[in-house]
Structures are given as structure tokens and as C-alpha cells.
Design a protein around this motif. Sequence first.
Motif, mmCIF file in Angstrom:
data_model
loop_
_atom_site.group_PDB
_atom_site.id
_atom_site.type_symbol
_atom_site.label_atom_id
_atom_site.label_comp_id
_atom_site.label_asym_id
_atom_site.label_seq_id
_atom_site.Cartn_x
_atom_site.Cartn_y
_atom_site.Cartn_z
ATOM 1 N N VAL A 1 57.722 111.162 123.041
ATOM 2 C CA VAL A 1 58.383 110.260 122.254
ATOM 3 C C VAL A 1 58.614 109.358 122.219
ATOM 4 C CG1 VAL A 1 59.478 109.666 120.328
ATOM 5 C CG2 VAL A 1 58.187 111.661 120.259
ATOM 6 N N VAL A 2 58.648 107.808 122.148
ATOM 7 C CA VAL A 2 59.409 106.896 123.566
ATOM 8 C C VAL A 2 59.918 105.739 122.609
ATOM 9 C CG1 VAL A 2 60.222 105.497 125.238
ATOM 10 C CG2 VAL A 2 58.449 107.404 125.615
ATOM 11 N N TYR A 3 61.603 105.703 122.162
ATOM 12 C CA TYR A 3 62.132 104.773 121.102
ATOM 13 C C TYR A 3 62.460 103.619 121.988
ATOM 14 C CZ TYR A 3 63.228 109.330 119.130
ATOM 15 O OH TYR A 3 63.444 110.645 118.948
ATOM 16 N N GLU A 4 61.753 102.601 121.079
ATOM 17 C CA GLU A 4 62.286 101.027 121.839
ATOM 18 C C GLU A 4 61.448 100.593 122.866
ATOM 19 O OE1 GLU A 4 65.474 99.199 119.720
ATOM 20 O OE2 GLU A 4 65.796 100.238 118.393
ATOM 21 N N ASP A 5 59.774 101.906 122.901
ATOM 22 C CA ASP A 5 59.735 101.682 124.058
ATOM 23 C C ASP A 5 60.800 101.600 125.878
ATOM 24 O OD1 ASP A 5 57.382 100.574 124.069
ATOM 25 O OD2 ASP A 5 57.797 99.226 123.347
ATOM 26 N N LYS A 6 62.353 102.454 125.830
ATOM 27 C CA LYS A 6 62.519 102.589 126.656
ATOM 28 C C LYS A 6 64.254 103.752 126.497
ATOM 29 C CE LYS A 6 65.515 98.845 124.064
ATOM 30 N NZ LYS A 6 66.735 97.156 125.274
ATOM 31 N N TYR A 7 64.410 104.200 125.342
ATOM 32 C CA TYR A 7 64.403 105.483 125.276
ATOM 33 C C TYR A 7 63.588 107.341 124.735
ATOM 34 C CZ TYR A 7 67.907 102.147 124.258
ATOM 35 O OH TYR A 7 69.057 101.092 124.361
ATOM 36 N N ALA A 8 63.162 107.342 126.394
ATOM 37 C CA ALA A 8 62.267 108.640 125.977
ATOM 38 C C ALA A 8 63.130 109.634 126.125
ATOM 39 C CB ALA A 8 61.670 108.629 127.508
ATOM 40 N N GLN A 9 62.560 110.782 124.729
ATOM 41 C CA GLN A 9 62.584 112.126 124.307
ATOM 42 C C GLN A 9 63.163 112.577 125.130
ATOM 43 O OE1 GLN A 9 60.609 113.558 121.225
ATOM 44 N NE2 GLN A 9 62.017 112.832 119.330
ATOM 45 N N GLY A 10 61.444 112.587 126.401
ATOM 46 C CA GLY A 10 61.802 113.370 127.238
ATOM 47 C C GLY A 10 62.976 113.221 128.090
ATOM 48 N N ASP A 11 63.559 112.152 128.885
ATOM 49 C CA ASP A 11 64.603 112.434 129.038
ATOM 50 C C ASP A 11 66.425 112.506 128.271
ATOM 51 O OD1 ASP A 11 63.124 110.817 131.024
ATOM 52 O OD2 ASP A 11 63.636 109.270 130.694
ATOM 53 N N GLY A 12 65.669 113.014 127.103
ATOM 54 C CA GLY A 12 67.444 113.523 126.052
ATOM 55 C C GLY A 12 67.739 112.624 124.655
ATOM 56 N N TRP A 13 66.911 111.590 124.885
ATOM 57 C CA TRP A 13 67.072 110.386 123.823
ATOM 58 C C TRP A 13 67.478 110.990 122.806
ATOM 59 C CZ3 TRP A 13 70.854 106.775 125.064
ATOM 60 C CH2 TRP A 13 70.447 106.457 126.612
ATOM 61 N N ARG A 14 67.602 110.968 121.988
ATOM 62 C CA ARG A 14 67.285 111.824 120.415
ATOM 63 C C ARG A 14 67.763 110.027 119.376
ATOM 64 N NH1 ARG A 14 64.459 114.447 122.994
ATOM 65 N NH2 ARG A 14 64.969 116.575 123.169
ATOM 66 N N LYS A 15 67.146 110.093 118.290
ATOM 67 C CA LYS A 15 68.224 109.400 117.315
ATOM 68 C C LYS A 15 69.553 109.834 116.391
ATOM 69 C CE LYS A 15 63.810 107.093 115.475
ATOM 70 N NZ LYS A 15 63.383 106.562 114.097
ATOM 71 N N GLY A 16 70.406 109.392 116.452
ATOM 72 C CA GLY A 16 72.093 109.855 115.618
ATOM 73 C C GLY A 16 72.427 108.896 114.957
ATOM 74 N N THR A 17 73.272 109.628 114.689
ATOM 75 C CA THR A 17 74.607 108.988 113.575
ATOM 76 C C THR A 17 75.771 108.871 113.931
ATOM 77 O OG1 THR A 17 72.472 108.728 111.680
ATOM 78 C CG2 THR A 17 74.827 108.532 111.541
ATOM 79 N N VAL A 18 76.848 108.185 114.048
ATOM 80 C CA VAL A 18 78.292 108.865 114.477
ATOM 81 C C VAL A 18 78.891 108.805 112.877
ATOM 82 C CG1 VAL A 18 80.123 107.165 115.455
ATOM 83 C CG2 VAL A 18 78.144 106.480 116.071
ATOM 84 N N VAL A 19 79.371 110.450 113.669
ATOM 85 C CA VAL A 19 80.227 110.989 112.393
ATOM 86 C C VAL A 19 81.722 110.631 112.158
ATOM 87 C CG1 VAL A 19 78.153 112.043 111.869
ATOM 88 C CG2 VAL A 19 79.977 112.765 113.741
ATOM 89 N N GLU A 20 81.821 110.515 113.777
ATOM 90 C CA GLU A 20 83.563 110.488 113.560
ATOM 91 C C GLU A 20 84.172 110.114 115.315
ATOM 92 O OE1 GLU A 20 87.539 113.996 113.428
ATOM 93 O OE2 GLU A 20 84.729 114.240 114.462
ATOM 94 N N ILE A 21 84.654 109.147 115.122
ATOM 95 C CA ILE A 21 85.531 107.946 116.209
ATOM 96 C C ILE A 21 87.266 108.476 116.638
ATOM 97 C CG2 ILE A 21 85.541 105.549 117.314
ATOM 98 C CD1 ILE A 21 83.664 104.925 116.039
ATOM 99 N N GLY A 22 87.543 108.472 117.500
ATOM 100 C CA GLY A 22 88.584 108.688 117.278
ATOM 101 C C GLY A 22 89.667 109.567 118.369
ATOM 102 N N LEU A 23 90.552 110.556 119.099
ATOM 103 C CA LEU A 23 91.011 110.515 120.050
ATOM 104 C C LEU A 23 91.020 111.823 120.650
ATOM 105 C CD1 LEU A 23 95.353 109.320 119.348
ATOM 106 C CD2 LEU A 23 93.016 108.115 120.781
ATOM 107 N N GLY A 24 90.545 112.192 121.617
ATOM 108 C CA GLY A 24 89.650 113.524 122.116
ATOM 109 C C GLY A 24 90.594 114.509 121.231
#
Length: 117
Positions: A24-47
Amino acid sequence: MKALIGPGLALVVAGGLTGCAAAVVYEDKYAQGDGWRKGTVVEIGLGKELQRPSFYDCRDETVGEASNVTYVTIAFKRNGHPYARTARLPAEPKLQVGDKVYVNFRDCTAAIPKRSS
């Protein structure tokens, strides 16, 4: 002794076993085998302020920077199970909670590109 399965059935079984191995390769450059997954940003903030637990956490608390650095937490699925990755918020692209992105759960330094769809 007679064979339990015929050659035709053996081919079907072999095809079924290898059918799931397609890369599975997303947009011809993000291969699942290399660790890429579809995600959604759920939180942004200081560490230190982030509330959502993250199984894959890239906050660097050993040098005390996590409190002054802005991070992003991305929810994604791996093998059908929910996970989250927390990494430094990149300067580009500008990310907001709810954005659809690609995340590499194996690499803390990987970019976090927005998904086109």
C-alpha cells in the motif's frame, strides 16, 4: 495415499495467502511498509500540556525541551487498532486540529504532510 487437495484448490489457497501482501502506497510516495499511515490531527500544544496519551511519543523530555516546544498528536490506525503519534509541530504545512495528514509512526523526524483527499 490419496492427496487431500487437488491442484486447483492448492492454487486458490496459495493465491489467498499472497493476496493480502500487496504493498500500500499513499499518493505514490508514502509506503505503508515504511511506516506511513493516514492520520488525523487531534491535539496541538506545548509538550507538557498535551492531554491525549500517545503510544509513539517523540517528546524529548531528557533535555527539558518538551515544555517549551509545540507538538502535534495524530491519531491513526495500525493493523486495525487505534494509536497516536506525538511529534514536533513542523513549521510547514500549517496544521490544525482536524486536519487529515500522513504520519510515519517509525520516524520522529519524518515530515507530516497533509493528505490531498
